[in-house]
Design an enzyme around this catalytic site. Structure first.
Site, PDB file in Angstrom:
ATOM      1  N   LYS A 166       0.572  -1.231   0.057  1.00 32.89           N
ATOM      2  CA  LYS A 166       0.108  -0.089  -0.017  1.00 32.89           C
ATOM      3  C   LYS A 166       0.947   1.453   0.125  1.00 32.89           C
ATOM      4  O   LYS A 166       0.509   2.183  -0.658  1.00 32.89           O
ATOM      5  CB  LYS A 166      -0.871   0.093   1.160  1.00 32.89           C
ATOM      6  CG  LYS A 166      -1.790  -1.100   1.107  1.00 32.89           C
ATOM      7  CD  LYS A 166      -2.930  -0.882   2.373  1.00 32.89           C
ATOM      8  CE  LYS A 166      -2.333  -1.027   3.848  1.00 32.89           C
ATOM      9  NZ  LYS A 166      -1.814  -2.526   4.172  1.00 32.89           N
TER      10      LYS A 166
ATOM     11  N   ARG B 199     -10.514   0.943   8.599  1.00 39.39           N
ATOM     12  CA  ARG B 199      -9.922  -0.491   9.091  1.00 39.39           C
ATOM     13  C   ARG B 199     -11.353  -0.987   9.451  1.00 39.39           C
ATOM     14  O   ARG B 199     -11.084  -2.457   9.656  1.00 39.39           O
ATOM     15  CB  ARG B 199      -9.011  -0.396  10.139  1.00 39.39           C
ATOM     16  CG  ARG B 199      -7.826   0.075   9.964  1.00 39.39           C
ATOM     17  CD  ARG B 199      -7.014  -0.857   9.222  1.00 39.39           C
ATOM     18  NE  ARG B 199      -5.705  -1.310   9.729  1.00 39.39           N
ATOM     19  CZ  ARG B 199      -4.477  -0.942   9.601  1.00 39.39           C
ATOM     20  NH1 ARG B 199      -4.362   0.081   8.838  1.00 39.39           N
ATOM     21  NH2 ARG B 199      -3.472  -1.602   9.930  1.00 39.39           N
TER      22      ARG B 199
ATOM     23  N   ARG C 198      10.428  -7.802   5.980  1.00 40.96           N
ATOM     24  CA  ARG C 198      10.548  -6.416   5.756  1.00 40.96           C
ATOM     25  C   ARG C 198      11.540  -5.518   6.531  1.00 40.96           C
ATOM     26  O   ARG C 198      11.732  -5.723   7.803  1.00 40.96           O
ATOM     27  CB  ARG C 198       8.999  -5.918   5.872  1.00 40.96           C
ATOM     28  CG  ARG C 198       9.032  -4.375   5.776  1.00 40.96           C
ATOM     29  CD  ARG C 198       7.496  -3.890   5.434  1.00 40.96           C
ATOM     30  NE  ARG C 198       6.526  -4.163   6.397  1.00 40.96           N
ATOM     31  CZ  ARG C 198       5.424  -3.939   6.206  1.00 40.96           C
ATOM     32  NH1 ARG C 198       4.742  -3.365   5.099  1.00 40.96           N
ATOM     33  NH2 ARG C 198       4.368  -4.200   7.431  1.00 40.96           N
TER      34      ARG C 198
ATOM     35  N   ARG D  28      10.183  -3.148  11.681  1.00 45.25           N
ATOM     36  CA  ARG D  28       8.998  -2.542  12.425  1.00 45.25           C
ATOM     37  C   ARG D  28       8.472  -3.298  13.820  1.00 45.25           C
ATOM     38  O   ARG D  28       8.760  -4.620  13.431  1.00 45.25           O
ATOM     39  CB  ARG D  28       7.694  -2.595  11.382  1.00 45.25           C
ATOM     40  CG  ARG D  28       7.403  -1.244  10.752  1.00 45.25           C
ATOM     41  CD  ARG D  28       6.251  -1.599   9.944  1.00 45.25           C
ATOM     42  NE  ARG D  28       5.050  -1.716  10.519  1.00 45.25           N
ATOM     43  CZ  ARG D  28       4.058  -1.392   9.777  1.00 45.25           C
ATOM     44  NH1 ARG D  28       3.936  -0.877   8.635  1.00 45.25           N
ATOM     45  NH2 ARG D  28       2.518  -1.830  10.321  1.00 45.25           N
TER      46      ARG D  28
ATOM     47  N   ARG E 228      -2.818  -9.112  13.322  1.00 42.70           N
ATOM     48  CA  ARG E 228      -3.097  -7.949  12.458  1.00 42.70           C
ATOM     49  C   ARG E 228      -4.005  -8.639  11.172  1.00 42.70           C
ATOM     50  O   ARG E 228      -4.872  -8.133  10.784  1.00 42.70           O
ATOM     51  CB  ARG E 228      -1.825  -7.282  11.770  1.00 42.70           C
ATOM     52  CG  ARG E 228      -1.167  -6.478  12.976  1.00 42.70           C
ATOM     53  CD  ARG E 228       0.334  -6.345  12.774  1.00 42.70           C
ATOM     54  NE  ARG E 228       0.480  -5.463  11.406  1.00 42.70           N
ATOM     55  CZ  ARG E 228       1.812  -5.301  10.852  1.00 42.70           C
ATOM     56  NH1 ARG E 228       2.711  -6.290  11.171  1.00 42.70           N
ATOM     57  NH2 ARG E 228       1.767  -4.553   9.870  1.00 42.70           N
TER      58      ARG E 228
HETATM   59  P1  AMP Z   1      -0.245   0.213   9.323  1.00 41.30           P
HETATM   60  O1  AMP Z   1       1.131   0.867   9.098  1.00 41.30           O
HETATM   61  O2  AMP Z   1      -1.470   0.508   8.598  1.00 41.30           O
HETATM   62  O3  AMP Z   1       0.132  -1.180   9.357  1.00 41.30           O
HETATM   63  O4  AMP Z   1      -0.666   0.442  10.759  1.00 41.30           O
HETATM   64  C1  AMP Z   1       0.292   0.337  11.687  1.00 41.30           C
HETATM   65  C2  AMP Z   1      -0.759   0.135  13.232  1.00 41.30           C
HETATM   66  O5  AMP Z   1      -1.236   1.539  13.378  1.00 41.30           O
HETATM   67  C3  AMP Z   1      -1.905  -0.798  13.230  1.00 41.30           C
HETATM   68  O6  AMP Z   1      -1.664  -2.166  13.407  1.00 41.30           O
HETATM   69  C4  AMP Z   1      -2.614  -0.297  14.244  1.00 41.30           C
HETATM   70  O7  AMP Z   1      -1.986  -0.475  15.424  1.00 41.30           O
HETATM   71  C5  AMP Z   1      -2.501   1.395  14.112  1.00 41.30           C
HETATM   72  N1  AMP Z   1      -3.488   1.704  12.888  1.00 41.30           N
HETATM   73  C6  AMP Z   1      -3.310   2.370  11.615  1.00 41.30           C
HETATM   74  N2  AMP Z   1      -4.392   2.683  11.126  1.00 41.30           N
HETATM   75  C7  AMP Z   1      -5.489   2.540  12.190  1.00 41.30           C
HETATM   76  C8  AMP Z   1      -6.785   2.606  11.864  1.00 41.30           C
HETATM   77  N3  AMP Z   1      -7.342   3.134  10.943  1.00 41.30           N
HETATM   78  N4  AMP Z   1      -7.582   2.372  13.252  1.00 41.30           N
HETATM   79  C9  AMP Z   1      -6.873   1.808  14.292  1.00 41.30           C
HETATM   80  N5  AMP Z   1      -5.560   1.757  14.293  1.00 41.30           N
HETATM   81  C10 AMP Z   1      -4.873   1.943  13.387  1.00 41.30           C
END
Ligand code: AMP
Length: 220
Positions: A14, A89, A123, A156, A167
């Protein structure tokens, strides 16, 4: 002005695809996960509130995620539009988003879970500029060092087996239904996320009716 949402399972690309699209269309790329990570790295109050939840692979509370999105979008620095990644989400976030913004399309990057594990666990990210590397493909020229800025490569905190399981479960249970909701509104294009990044980007652009990427000729 164009407003896109990009969705896809962890490691589906993404961030990479958003950046490729944003670069050529002058869109602002809004990654909600990046905003949270920035807060964690910079030890803000919000960072302290979300750090543990994120490290365990859980979702941050809806109210906080929604206010992050709202605050970011009220900056109005997106004259040509935006592409938002990591939001919505779940169903509640989707309804919140649709109340305030009309969208031009939802890009769904489709990747099987078997491939997700391979990609996410391999990653590496530049701690400085955020460039994404994968120990299976696209390795840096110098081990452990970013090609673009020379920054150190890190993993990460949530790219481990345990957090990934959480996740993925959240993605399938909570985020997939959002795709169905958007599908009913005929917003969604689905793109195979297995090929190389440029092939994926060309597919996105073809399906959105946008001009293709023009690749720079290689330097001799
Ligand atoms: P990502 O980089 O999109 O994988 O997001 C990393 C982490 O940020 C996720 O595992 C959540 O803990 C938090 N996060 C990101 N976007 C959201 C969202 N829309 N709602 C809730 N938590 C989020």
């Amino acid at each position: 002005m164009r407003k896109y949402v990009i969705m896809g399972v962890q490691g589906s690309g993404k961030g990479t695809q958003s950046q490729l699209l944003a670069r050529d269309l002058d869109l602002v790329h809004i990654s909600v996960g990046d905003i949270f990570r920035w807060n964690v790295q910079n030890h803000t109050k919000m960072g302290a509130q979300v750090r543990r939840v994120m490290a365990e692979g859980n979702l941050v509370g809806d109210e906080m995620a929604e206010s992050v999105v709202q605050d970011r979008l009220t900056q109005h620095d997106w004259n040509y539009g935006f592409i938002i990644d990591g939001f919505p989400r779940n169903r509640r976030q989707a309804l919140f988003f649709l109340e305030s913004y009309d969208i031009d399309g939802v890009i769904h990057l489709d990747l099987p879970d078997s491939e997700v594990r391979r990609r996410v666990l391999g990653r590496r990210l530049c701690a400085n500029c955020g460039m994404d590397y994968n120990s299976l493909a696209g390795s840096p020229h110098e081990a452990g060092q970013c090609d673009a800025c020379g920054g150190p490569l890190t993993t990460r905190e949530d790219d481990n087996e345990q957090a990934l399981t959480v996740r993925l479960k959240d993605y399938h249970e909570k985020t997939n239904p959002v795709l169905d909701l958007f599908r009913r509104k005929e917003y969604v294009i689905t793109v195979d996320a297995r090929p190389d990044p440029i092939t994926i980007q060309q597919d996105i652009r073809r399906q959105l009716g946008l001009p293709p990427v023009v690749e720079e000729p290689e330097e001799k």
